[in-house]
Design a protein around this motif. Sequence first.
Motif, PDB file in Angstrom:
ATOM      1  N   GLU A  53       0.822  -1.235  -0.087  1.00 56.26           N
ATOM      2  CA  GLU A  53      -0.005   0.205  -0.141  1.00 56.26           C
ATOM      3  C   GLU A  53       0.762   1.233   0.010  1.00 56.26           C
ATOM      4  OE1 GLU A  53      -2.379  -0.586   3.369  1.00 56.26           O
ATOM      5  OE2 GLU A  53      -3.579  -2.084   2.613  1.00 56.26           O
ATOM      6  N   SER A  54       2.175   1.144   0.523  1.00 55.91           N
ATOM      7  CA  SER A  54       2.927   2.353   0.615  1.00 55.91           C
ATOM      8  C   SER A  54       4.183   2.200  -0.206  1.00 55.91           C
ATOM      9  CB  SER A  54       3.603   2.644   1.976  1.00 55.91           C
ATOM     10  OG  SER A  54       4.100   1.425   2.322  1.00 55.91           O
ATOM     11  N   ALA A  55       4.037   1.414  -1.077  1.00 55.90           N
ATOM     12  CA  ALA A  55       5.272   1.338  -2.061  1.00 55.90           C
ATOM     13  C   ALA A  55       5.416   2.237  -3.231  1.00 55.90           C
ATOM     14  CB  ALA A  55       5.036  -0.097  -3.099  1.00 55.90           C
ATOM     15  N   VAL A  59       5.502  -1.701  -9.555  1.00 59.65           N
ATOM     16  CA  VAL A  59       6.182  -3.069  -9.717  1.00 59.65           C
ATOM     17  C   VAL A  59       6.521  -3.433  -8.096  1.00 59.65           C
ATOM     18  CG1 VAL A  59       8.362  -4.160  -9.944  1.00 59.65           C
ATOM     19  CG2 VAL A  59       7.347  -2.553 -11.704  1.00 59.65           C
ATOM     20  N   SER A  60       7.164  -2.477  -7.362  1.00 60.85           N
ATOM     21  CA  SER A  60       7.208  -2.864  -5.637  1.00 60.85           C
ATOM     22  C   SER A  60       5.887  -3.458  -5.309  1.00 60.85           C
ATOM     23  CB  SER A  60       7.590  -1.592  -5.177  1.00 60.85           C
ATOM     24  OG  SER A  60       8.945  -1.475  -5.637  1.00 60.85           O
ATOM     25  N   ALA A  61       4.650  -2.688  -5.540  1.00 58.70           N
ATOM     26  CA  ALA A  61       3.538  -2.958  -4.881  1.00 58.70           C
ATOM     27  C   ALA A  61       3.150  -4.419  -5.247  1.00 58.70           C
ATOM     28  CB  ALA A  61       2.348  -2.062  -5.189  1.00 58.70           C
ATOM     29  N   GLY A  62       3.382  -4.749  -6.511  1.00 60.17           N
ATOM     30  CA  GLY A  62       3.065  -6.238  -7.057  1.00 60.17           C
ATOM     31  C   GLY A  62       3.870  -7.130  -6.476  1.00 60.17           C
ATOM     32  N   GLU A  63       5.129  -6.839  -6.327  1.00 61.78           N
ATOM     33  CA  GLU A  63       6.115  -7.632  -5.732  1.00 61.78           C
ATOM     34  C   GLU A  63       5.758  -8.080  -4.284  1.00 61.78           C
ATOM     35  OE1 GLU A  63       9.748  -5.847  -6.392  1.00 61.78           O
ATOM     36  OE2 GLU A  63      10.196  -6.705  -8.508  1.00 61.78           O
ATOM     37  N   HIS A  64       5.450  -6.996  -3.759  1.00 59.89           N
ATOM     38  CA  HIS A  64       4.859  -7.405  -2.109  1.00 59.89           C
ATOM     39  C   HIS A  64       3.788  -8.197  -1.975  1.00 59.89           C
ATOM     40  CE1 HIS A  64       7.990  -5.108   0.070  1.00 59.89           C
ATOM     41  NE2 HIS A  64       7.685  -4.074  -0.528  1.00 59.89           N
ATOM     42  N   LEU A  65       2.766  -7.753  -3.050  1.00 58.97           N
ATOM     43  CA  LEU A  65       1.584  -8.416  -2.940  1.00 58.97           C
ATOM     44  C   LEU A  65       1.929 -10.232  -3.091  1.00 58.97           C
ATOM     45  CD1 LEU A  65      -0.744  -6.050  -4.888  1.00 58.97           C
ATOM     46  CD2 LEU A  65      -1.131  -6.921  -2.558  1.00 58.97           C
ATOM     47  N   ARG A  96      -4.579  -9.489  -6.893  1.00 67.50           N
ATOM     48  CA  ARG A  96      -4.151  -8.235  -6.830  1.00 67.50           C
ATOM     49  C   ARG A  96      -2.766  -7.871  -7.560  1.00 67.50           C
ATOM     50  NH1 ARG A  96      -4.717  -6.276  -0.974  1.00 67.50           N
ATOM     51  NH2 ARG A  96      -3.684  -4.299  -1.804  1.00 67.50           N
ATOM     52  N   ALA A  97      -1.797  -8.933  -7.168  1.00 70.58           N
ATOM     53  CA  ALA A  97      -0.329  -8.944  -7.765  1.00 70.58           C
ATOM     54  C   ALA A  97      -0.502  -9.172  -9.128  1.00 70.58           C
ATOM     55  CB  ALA A  97       0.506  -9.990  -7.050  1.00 70.58           C
ATOM     56  N   LEU A  98      -1.267  -9.707  -9.809  1.00 70.73           N
ATOM     57  CA  LEU A  98      -1.305 -10.004 -10.931  1.00 70.73           C
ATOM     58  C   LEU A  98      -1.953  -8.916 -11.971  1.00 70.73           C
ATOM     59  CD1 LEU A  98      -1.867 -14.090 -11.348  1.00 70.73           C
ATOM     60  CD2 LEU A  98       0.349 -12.655 -11.721  1.00 70.73           C
ATOM     61  N   THR A  99      -3.031  -8.283 -11.190  1.00 70.29           N
ATOM     62  CA  THR A  99      -3.568  -7.253 -11.852  1.00 70.29           C
ATOM     63  C   THR A  99      -2.810  -6.116 -12.002  1.00 70.29           C
ATOM     64  OG1 THR A  99      -5.629  -7.881 -10.830  1.00 70.29           O
ATOM     65  CG2 THR A  99      -5.172  -5.716 -11.697  1.00 70.29           C
ATOM     66  N   VAL A 100      -1.666  -5.942 -11.126  1.00 68.90           N
ATOM     67  CA  VAL A 100      -0.647  -4.832 -11.083  1.00 68.90           C
ATOM     68  C   VAL A 100       0.381  -5.132 -12.234  1.00 68.90           C
ATOM     69  CG1 VAL A 100       1.146  -3.378  -9.888  1.00 68.90           C
ATOM     70  CG2 VAL A 100      -1.194  -3.999  -8.581  1.00 68.90           C
ATOM     71  N   LEU A 101       0.955  -6.470 -11.863  1.00 69.72           N
ATOM     72  CA  LEU A 101       2.201  -6.813 -12.606  1.00 69.72           C
ATOM     73  C   LEU A 101       1.744  -7.319 -14.093  1.00 69.72           C
ATOM     74  CD1 LEU A 101       3.982  -8.556  -9.825  1.00 69.72           C
ATOM     75  CD2 LEU A 101       4.315  -6.192 -10.713  1.00 69.72           C
ATOM     76  N   GLU A 102       0.818  -8.113 -14.138  1.00 66.55           N
ATOM     77  CA  GLU A 102       0.480  -8.587 -15.846  1.00 66.55           C
ATOM     78  C   GLU A 102      -1.122  -8.346 -15.734  1.00 66.55           C
ATOM     79  OE1 GLU A 102       1.769 -12.856 -15.785  1.00 66.55           O
ATOM     80  OE2 GLU A 102       3.455 -12.361 -14.289  1.00 66.55           O
TER      81      GLU A 102
END
Length: 330
Positions: A53-55, A59-65, A96-102
């Motif tokens: 949430e604070s990334a 990319v950083s947000a997706g990796e943390h997810l 949520r991660a894949l929505t952001v990253l892919e």
Amino acid sequence: MKASEFAAAQWTRATGAGVDPHEYQRVTGGLTSVADWGPAFLRAGKAHLRRAESAGSSVSAGEHLLTAARWFHLATLAPYAEASRAAAEADDALGRALTVLEPGARRVSGEGFTGWLRGPSDAPGTVVVVPGLDSAKEEFLGVVDALLARGLAVFAMDGPGQGVLAAGTTLVPDYERIVGRVVDALGVARVGLVGLSLGGWFAARAAALEPRVAAVATVSGPFRLDWDELPPPVRDIMARRAGGADAARDFARRVDLTSLAPRIAAPLLVVDGGRDVIPGVTNGEPLARLAPRGTYLSVPHGDHLLGNARPDWLPQVADHLTHALTDTPV
């Protein structure tokens, strides 16, 4: 079992799933009992949600997810009253991660399965990643990455009694029906399968009975199980996932590839770890020998799921499936 013993037993599985080994030691080092495992791992996952949430970048947000998804899944490995919530948290974090990253990743669900299809729409082949007794799609992100790196499309799934579906379904022995529905839903002519732990049996059985399976690999998969030989913790997990002790005993009796192995027409790679201590999953050699196009890879120092020996088998598995699905020479 002491918390320290349980943590040591899960060490290579957790690090093989992709969590940071130092963070794992910090989280498990504070456990006073196995009962603390689930809550501690949930807290670790939520810490990564807050980091997401604070990334400072998507990319950083997706990796943390993605990391949160791993921790939430691992929370389910010990008996825990809120395991279904942890599985749901893992599923949500992965989505949520894949929505952001892919953004091109696609959720695909049907009767008895759900998962994510990743990779290029024009990929030369599609691989389905099949989890096992208490694993889930969030555990094998490294396997998915290895296949994606070779240009394949990958569908990482949960089936009946697995992952996010464990709360409302139980294990089924006729997994070939599930694989058939997956192939229909993906809209492809054929697939490769990689099955891990009990998923290896699911994958081998499906390869014998579902003609659209064009390649298969098993990792720490059982050839045959004997209920009386299974360690009590494994019997307990199977009872929870199968719907009771009687159902689990009946399920275990079905796990026998003696008659099905000769029917596996697709190229098959069987991977065993020589230090696997679970009875029934160190006997992959007969499967490779009985299958018409079987190959056997034994990694002497590998444990169950070979999280301590990934360079010794993951590239071979990914190459095997790629060559078989793209009709390129080994």
